[in-house]
Design an enzyme around this catalytic site. Structure first.
Site, mmCIF file in Angstrom:
data_model
loop_
_atom_site.group_PDB
_atom_site.id
_atom_site.type_symbol
_atom_site.label_atom_id
_atom_site.label_comp_id
_atom_site.label_asym_id
_atom_site.label_seq_id
_atom_site.Cartn_x
_atom_site.Cartn_y
_atom_site.Cartn_z
ATOM 1 N N GLU A 292 0.805 -1.212 0.000
ATOM 2 C CA GLU A 292 0.000 0.000 0.000
ATOM 3 C C GLU A 292 0.839 1.263 0.000
ATOM 4 O O GLU A 292 2.011 1.258 0.382
ATOM 5 C CB GLU A 292 -0.954 0.004 1.184
ATOM 6 C CG GLU A 292 -0.276 -0.130 2.531
ATOM 7 C CD GLU A 292 -1.300 -0.331 3.638
ATOM 8 O OE1 GLU A 292 -1.813 -1.456 3.765
ATOM 9 O OE2 GLU A 292 -1.584 0.637 4.345
ATOM 10 N N CYS B 241 -0.497 2.676 8.921
ATOM 11 C CA CYS B 241 0.344 1.622 8.355
ATOM 12 C C CYS B 241 -0.288 0.247 8.291
ATOM 13 O O CYS B 241 -0.666 -0.306 9.311
ATOM 14 C CB CYS B 241 1.551 1.434 9.245
ATOM 15 S SG CYS B 241 2.733 2.655 9.016
HETATM 16 N N1 SAH Z 1 9.228 1.018 10.160
HETATM 17 C C1 SAH Z 1 9.363 2.430 10.086
HETATM 18 C C2 SAH Z 1 8.448 3.110 9.084
HETATM 19 C C3 SAH Z 1 7.026 2.630 8.955
HETATM 20 S S1 SAH Z 1 5.873 3.062 10.192
HETATM 21 C C4 SAH Z 1 9.203 3.044 11.450
HETATM 22 O O1 SAH Z 1 8.958 2.324 12.405
HETATM 23 O O2 SAH Z 1 9.378 4.248 11.584
HETATM 24 C C5 SAH Z 1 5.538 4.772 10.010
HETATM 25 C C6 SAH Z 1 5.115 5.422 11.318
HETATM 26 O O3 SAH Z 1 3.761 5.083 11.681
HETATM 27 C C7 SAH Z 1 5.976 4.988 12.472
HETATM 28 O O4 SAH Z 1 6.290 6.108 13.260
HETATM 29 C C8 SAH Z 1 5.062 4.024 13.193
HETATM 30 O O5 SAH Z 1 5.502 3.839 14.506
HETATM 31 C C9 SAH Z 1 3.723 4.705 13.045
HETATM 32 N N2 SAH Z 1 2.552 3.871 13.288
HETATM 33 C C10 SAH Z 1 2.365 2.567 13.013
HETATM 34 N N3 SAH Z 1 1.157 2.154 13.421
HETATM 35 C C11 SAH Z 1 0.547 3.225 13.963
HETATM 36 C C12 SAH Z 1 -0.721 3.438 14.579
HETATM 37 N N4 SAH Z 1 -1.610 2.452 14.723
HETATM 38 N N5 SAH Z 1 -1.012 4.678 15.023
HETATM 39 C C13 SAH Z 1 -0.107 5.689 14.890
HETATM 40 N N6 SAH Z 1 1.095 5.551 14.323
HETATM 41 C C14 SAH Z 1 1.436 4.334 13.877
#
Ligand code: SAH
Length: 347
Positions: free
Chosen positions: A92, A335
């Site tokens: 996605e 994500c």
């Molecule tokens: N793996 C990388 C990039 C992908 S996630 C990382 O961890 O940074 C992108 C961002 O979305 C990250 O900051 C992650 O922690 C956040 N994220 C993932 N799931 C989320 C959720 N349910 N609510 C808010 N932020 C979320």
């Protein structure tokens, strides 16, 4: 790999080698590179001989991916994409429209193996990493979708996957997407987000690529961080902050900390004060994200009042911080949410 090569993975020099080993003149590499990086299919590469186009189509992918579905938000200009990879996997991306132009959030892996407790991307583990050409294809397909409306000018590596767990392909992608004869997107317009793989952050510093580094911090100490991010056991917050400080000192680039506010866990004023202490003196910005609720996860978002109090507390400590504007919340903006729905057969 279906026996086919992904031409978008190649530099112009590699294309030249490939074409010359097939009896083609060197100058064709420049032509082919130009077409590929505009997302033009072989059939429409007008200045290439027909026989060459046919041969390429037999042996290679022009675009190793297609648009599978798009979901425009009813609330704002955000569009969520599902892309189908050449091997049938679905990933996605999210296209956002800001005052400064279009920004695309791309996936770097199919799934993720980091295991963060709040994230949908990681629920089914990591199927495989994406190649540089596949990441480019996400941008090219978004541009094709936009047509006359514009082009992607900013990229965030914040979709599914951990970019620094796919280090070589991601760095190769950054160089290709910045190529003046390709998409020519400024590295300053690109953010790379990581859950905190310390050795790779140190390595990235040496690449001298002026991307914005985002650190998914989500907690002011290891006690809380280890509850939601398994990586914190491997690289404790002290090591991570040391690496980040060195990155900022060497590159002169401001770092961004992502902090998802979770009810009870990490969103009290005392946590804000602890966070302020942790980042004090660092050229940084804190991005507060109200947690996006994911069905399979039992963590709840902090209340809007708690978010505001957290923000005010940070500001009171003179830390630059904003609450991230929620975009596309009606289309599974967080994500891995949309891919997950797709895997469950609900798209
Ligand atoms: N793996 C990388 C990039 C992908 S996630 C990382 O961890 O940074 C992108 C961002 O979305 C990250 O900051 C992650 O922690 C956040 N994220 C993932 N799931 C989320 C959720 N349910 N609510 C808010 N932020 C979320």
């Amino acid at each position: 790999m279906d026996g086919k090569q992904i031409l978008l993975d190649m530099t112009q020099d590699e294309l030249k080698q490939y074409l010359m080993s097939n009896g083609q003149p060197a100058f064709r590499a420049k032509q082919l590179f130009g077409w590929l990086h505009k997302g033009v299919p072989f059939a429409d590469m007008r200045n290439l001989p027909g026989a060459l186009r046919e041969q390429l189509a037999q042996e290679c992918f022009d675009l190793p991916m297609e648009l599978h579905a798009s979901f425009p938000s009813q609330k704002d200009d955000t569009v969520k994409f599902l892309f189908a990879c050449w091997d049938g996997n679905i990933i996605e991306g999210v296209l956002m429209h800001y005052h400064y132009g279009y920004s695309l959030c791309i996936s770097t892996q199919i799934g993720c193996k980091m295991g963060c407790a709040f994230c949908a991307s990681t629920l089914n583990g990591c199927v495989r990493s994406l190649t540089a050409g596949e990441m480019l294809a996400e941008v090219l397909l978004a541009n094709r979708f936009l047509g006359d409306k514009g082009k992607v000018g900013h990229i965030v590596l914040m979709g599914s996957g951990e970019p620094l767990d796919n280090y070589d392909n991601v760095v190769h992608f950054l160089r290709l997407v910045n190529d003046p004869e390709g998409l020519n997107i400024s590295l300053r317009n690109i953010s790379l987000s990581t859950c905190g793989l310390v050795p790779q952050i140190d390595r990235l510093k040496e690449e001298r690529l002026p991307v914005t580094l985002s650190i998914s911090l989500h907690a002011p100490n290891d006690g809380i961080r280890t509850q939601i991010m398994p990586i914190a056991r491997t690289y404790p917050i002290g090591e991570l902050m040391q690496s980040v400080r060195s990155y900022v000192a060497d590159t002169g680039r401001r770092v961004v900390f992502e902090y998802a506010l979770i009810d009870q866990l990490n969103s009290k004023p005392e946590h804000a004060r602890e966070l302020a202490k942790l980042v004090r003196g660092l050229q940084c910005h804190v991005n507060l994200i109200p947690l996006n609720y994911v069905d399979e996860r039992h963590l709840m978002p902090a209340s809007p009042a708690a978010v505001q109090t957290f923000l005010k507390t940070l500001e009171g400590e003179h830390i630059s911080a904003t609450v991230r504007r929620e975009m596309g919340s009606d289309i599974g903006g967080a994500c891995g949410q949309l891919r997950r729905r797709h895997l469950e057969g609900n798209t």
